[in-house]
Scaffold this motif. Structure first.
Motif, PDB file in Angstrom:
ATOM      1  N   HIS A  78       0.470  -4.857   2.353  1.00 48.03           N
ATOM      2  CA  HIS A  78      -0.790  -5.264   1.816  1.00 48.03           C
ATOM      3  C   HIS A  78      -0.801  -4.677   0.577  1.00 48.03           C
ATOM      4  O   HIS A  78       0.374  -4.176  -0.460  1.00 48.03           O
ATOM      5  CB  HIS A  78      -0.917  -3.658   2.349  1.00 48.03           C
ATOM      6  CG  HIS A  78      -1.997  -3.568   3.932  1.00 48.03           C
ATOM      7  ND1 HIS A  78      -2.798  -2.260   4.662  1.00 48.03           N
ATOM      8  CD2 HIS A  78      -1.522  -3.731   4.950  1.00 48.03           C
ATOM      9  CE1 HIS A  78      -2.306  -2.523   5.762  1.00 48.03           C
ATOM     10  NE2 HIS A  78      -2.577  -3.574   6.057  1.00 48.03           N
ATOM     11  N   MET A  89      -7.049  -0.629   1.295  1.00 45.93           N
ATOM     12  CA  MET A  89      -5.737  -1.194   1.346  1.00 45.93           C
ATOM     13  C   MET A  89      -6.478  -2.567   2.277  1.00 45.93           C
ATOM     14  O   MET A  89      -6.986  -2.450   2.725  1.00 45.93           O
ATOM     15  CB  MET A  89      -4.905  -0.741   1.735  1.00 45.93           C
ATOM     16  CG  MET A  89      -5.369  -0.159   2.751  1.00 45.93           C
ATOM     17  SD  MET A  89      -3.832   0.582   2.616  1.00 45.93           S
ATOM     18  CE  MET A  89      -4.220   1.427   4.766  1.00 45.93           C
ATOM     19  N   HIS A 111       2.254  -2.866  -0.965  1.00 42.69           N
ATOM     20  CA  HIS A 111       3.371  -2.156  -0.086  1.00 42.69           C
ATOM     21  C   HIS A 111       3.878  -2.552   1.572  1.00 42.69           C
ATOM     22  O   HIS A 111       2.731  -2.755   2.147  1.00 42.69           O
ATOM     23  CB  HIS A 111       2.756  -0.958   0.160  1.00 42.69           C
ATOM     24  CG  HIS A 111       1.702  -0.107   0.862  1.00 42.69           C
ATOM     25  ND1 HIS A 111       0.045  -0.327  -0.064  1.00 42.69           N
ATOM     26  CD2 HIS A 111       0.609  -0.474   2.127  1.00 42.69           C
ATOM     27  CE1 HIS A 111      -0.821  -0.627   0.595  1.00 42.69           C
ATOM     28  NE2 HIS A 111      -1.036  -0.433   2.261  1.00 42.69           N
ATOM     29  N   MET A 113       2.738  -2.033   5.141  1.00 38.35           N
ATOM     30  CA  MET A 113       2.270  -0.851   5.809  1.00 38.35           C
ATOM     31  C   MET A 113       2.738  -1.073   7.529  1.00 38.35           C
ATOM     32  O   MET A 113       3.348  -1.784   8.299  1.00 38.35           O
ATOM     33  CB  MET A 113       0.952  -1.409   5.952  1.00 38.35           C
ATOM     34  CG  MET A 113      -0.247  -0.355   6.914  1.00 38.35           C
ATOM     35  SD  MET A 113      -0.701   0.345   5.736  1.00 38.35           S
ATOM     36  CE  MET A 113      -0.273   2.083   5.763  1.00 38.35           C
ATOM     37  N   HIS A 162      -4.684   6.617  -2.437  1.00 34.60           N
ATOM     38  CA  HIS A 162      -3.808   5.527  -1.126  1.00 34.60           C
ATOM     39  C   HIS A 162      -3.899   6.037   0.403  1.00 34.60           C
ATOM     40  O   HIS A 162      -4.419   6.069   1.207  1.00 34.60           O
ATOM     41  CB  HIS A 162      -2.506   5.460  -1.166  1.00 34.60           C
ATOM     42  CG  HIS A 162      -2.317   4.006  -0.057  1.00 34.60           C
ATOM     43  ND1 HIS A 162      -2.381   3.307  -0.351  1.00 34.60           N
ATOM     44  CD2 HIS A 162      -1.068   4.489   0.880  1.00 34.60           C
ATOM     45  CE1 HIS A 162      -1.581   2.684   0.830  1.00 34.60           C
ATOM     46  NE2 HIS A 162      -1.102   2.819   1.682  1.00 34.60           N
TER      47      HIS A 162
HETATM   48 CU   LIG Z   1      -2.004  -0.141   3.178  1.00 38.17          CU
END
Ligand SMILES: [Cu+2]
Length: 169
Positions: A78, A89, A111, A113, A162
């Protein structure tokens, strides 16, 4: 007879050096992963995230194209973007890792996920993550579970955004 054992010894040491050469070449062909960690999530959480840095020692660029973990049913790469003042995201197909360069996955940015957690990552545990690349062989890493407070204040600020994006989905 002595001559033969001498030759044999030479043969063995040649094989040995060849072996080291192969191992060395293999390690150069791999992507390296450092600073990896998995965010500790509250019980009943459906999603989690992992962060890490990929290092590409190779002469050509490569890309992270996927990941898997026994922790989650689905694992995606992501990134985040701002939309109407909110951090959202979204999944990406790949993340380029330039030749002799790095790609950083950290709170507030790219990141890994972890979707539909089969097991909630708890503080003090460590879990396996397998990273897939366009060219290089898979890299399997064992990542410690950490609290998001363990990262710097700046990162913490963005990781709070986030979290909101998780809820808004
Ligand atoms: Cu994510």
């Amino acid at each position: 007879m002595k001559q033969i054992s001498k030759l044999f010894g030479l043969f063995i040491s040649l094989l040995f050096m060849l072996g080291i050469g192969v191992v060395f070449a293999q390690s150069m062909a791999e992507m390296k992963v450092t600073n990896g960690w998995i965010r500790a999530t509250p019980p009943n959480a459906k999603m989690g995230a992992a962060y890490l840095t990929v290092i590409n020692h190779q002469d050509k660029s490569d890309a992270l194209i996927g990941a898997s973990s026994p922790l989650a049913e689905v694992v995606e790469i992501h990134n985040v973007k701002e939309e109407n003042g909110m951090m959202k995201m979204y999944p990406v197909d790949s993340l380029e890792v330039p030749s002799k360069g790095t790609a950083t996955l950290k709170p507030g940015g790219y990141h890994i996920m972890l979707i539909n957690l089969k097991k909630v990552p708890k503080l003090g545990e460590s879990h396996t993550l397998t990273l897939q690349f366009r060219q290089s062989p898979d890299v399997v890493v064992e990542l410690p579970v950490k609290q998001s407070e363990a990262v710097s204040r700046d990162d913490e600020k963005s990781s709070m955004h986030h979290h909101q994006s998780h809820k808004s989905q």
